[in-house]
Design a protein around this motif. Structure first.
Motif, short mmCIF file in Angstrom:
data_model
loop_
_atom_site.label_atom_id
_atom_site.label_comp_id
_atom_site.label_asym_id
_atom_site.label_seq_id
_atom_site.Cartn_x
_atom_site.Cartn_y
_atom_site.Cartn_z
N VAL A 1 2.81 8.13 -4.44
CA VAL A 1 2.17 7.28 -5.44
C VAL A 1 0.68 7.11 -5.15
O VAL A 1 0.29 6.85 -4.01
CB VAL A 1 2.85 5.90 -5.50
CG1 VAL A 1 2.14 4.97 -6.46
CG2 VAL A 1 4.32 6.05 -5.87
N ALA A 2 -0.14 7.24 -6.17
CA ALA A 2 -1.56 6.90 -6.12
C ALA A 2 -1.76 5.71 -7.06
O ALA A 2 -1.04 5.56 -8.05
CB ALA A 2 -2.42 8.07 -6.56
N LEU A 3 -2.70 4.85 -6.73
CA LEU A 3 -2.99 3.67 -7.55
C LEU A 3 -4.35 3.86 -8.22
O LEU A 3 -5.32 4.25 -7.58
CB LEU A 3 -3.00 2.41 -6.69
CG LEU A 3 -1.74 2.17 -5.86
CD1 LEU A 3 -1.94 1.00 -4.91
CD2 LEU A 3 -0.56 1.93 -6.78
N THR B 1 5.49 2.31 2.63
CA THR B 1 4.65 2.99 3.62
C THR B 1 3.49 3.67 2.91
O THR B 1 3.50 3.87 1.70
CB THR B 1 5.44 4.05 4.41
OG1 THR B 1 5.94 5.02 3.50
CG2 THR B 1 6.57 3.43 5.20
N GLY B 2 2.52 4.03 3.70
CA GLY B 2 1.35 4.72 3.18
C GLY B 2 0.23 4.61 4.16
O GLY B 2 0.41 4.19 5.31
N PRO B 3 -0.97 4.99 3.74
CA PRO B 3 -2.11 4.93 4.66
C PRO B 3 -2.39 3.50 5.11
O PRO B 3 -2.20 2.56 4.35
CB PRO B 3 -3.26 5.48 3.82
CG PRO B 3 -2.81 5.46 2.40
CD PRO B 3 -1.33 5.44 2.41
N ALA B 4 -2.81 3.34 6.38
CA ALA B 4 -3.12 2.00 6.91
C ALA B 4 -4.33 1.41 6.21
O ALA B 4 -4.38 0.22 5.94
CB ALA B 4 -3.36 2.09 8.41
N GLY C 1 0.88 13.27 -2.71
CA GLY C 1 0.48 13.56 -1.34
C GLY C 1 1.49 13.06 -0.33
O GLY C 1 2.45 12.36 -0.65
N GLY C 2 1.26 13.42 0.91
CA GLY C 2 2.11 12.98 2.00
C GLY C 2 1.83 11.53 2.36
O GLY C 2 0.96 10.88 1.77
N SER C 3 2.56 11.00 3.33
CA SER C 3 2.47 9.57 3.66
C SER C 3 1.11 9.16 4.20
O SER C 3 0.76 7.99 4.16
CB SER C 3 3.55 9.20 4.68
OG SER C 3 3.35 9.92 5.89
N ALA D 1 -0.75 9.04 0.41
CA ALA D 1 -0.11 8.46 -0.78
C ALA D 1 0.84 7.35 -0.34
O ALA D 1 1.14 7.19 0.84
CB ALA D 1 0.66 9.53 -1.55
N PHE D 2 1.30 6.58 -1.30
CA PHE D 2 2.18 5.45 -1.02
C PHE D 2 3.63 5.79 -1.34
O PHE D 2 3.91 6.54 -2.27
CB PHE D 2 1.75 4.24 -1.86
CG PHE D 2 0.35 3.79 -1.56
CD1 PHE D 2 0.09 2.97 -0.47
CD2 PHE D 2 -0.71 4.21 -2.34
CE1 PHE D 2 -1.20 2.57 -0.18
CE2 PHE D 2 -2.01 3.82 -2.06
CZ PHE D 2 -2.26 3.00 -0.98
N THR D 3 4.55 5.22 -0.55
CA THR D 3 5.99 5.29 -0.81
C THR D 3 6.45 3.86 -1.03
O THR D 3 6.28 3.01 -0.15
CB THR D 3 6.73 5.92 0.39
OG1 THR D 3 6.24 7.24 0.57
CG2 THR D 3 8.23 5.95 0.14
#
Length: 85
Positions: free
Chosen positions: A11-13, A39-42, A59-61, A64-66
């Protein structure tokens, strides 16, 4: 993501800021609710100034967001007020 829904991956915001606001470019820290959910980027830095996109769709974790069902992710960022053109 609604409770009972499946997990949203990659997910992208995006935020389409109203004129005359633009994103200031500073990195932000995502806030998940409940706290241990998702989860996602810090930290994430948006791309563009208006609209601004946080994360990389598909994208990967690390980019991008899960977001599992029943969870939310919020980003609070600063915007500049530019002179109306």
């Amino acid at each position: 993501n609604p409770a009972g829904g499946g997990t949203a991956y990659g997910v992208a915001l995006t935020d389409d800021l109203p004129t005359p606001f633009t994103y200031d470019g500073a990195a932000v820290t995502p806030a998940y609710s409940p706290a241990a959910c998702g989860t996602g980027p810090a930290t994430v830095t948006g791309a563009g100034t208006d609209p601004v996109v946080f994360g990389s769709a598909g994208g990967g974790s690390s980019a991008a967001f899960t977001i599992p069902g029943g969870c939310t992710v919020s980003l609070t960022f600063n915007a500049n007020l530019n002179a109306a053109g």
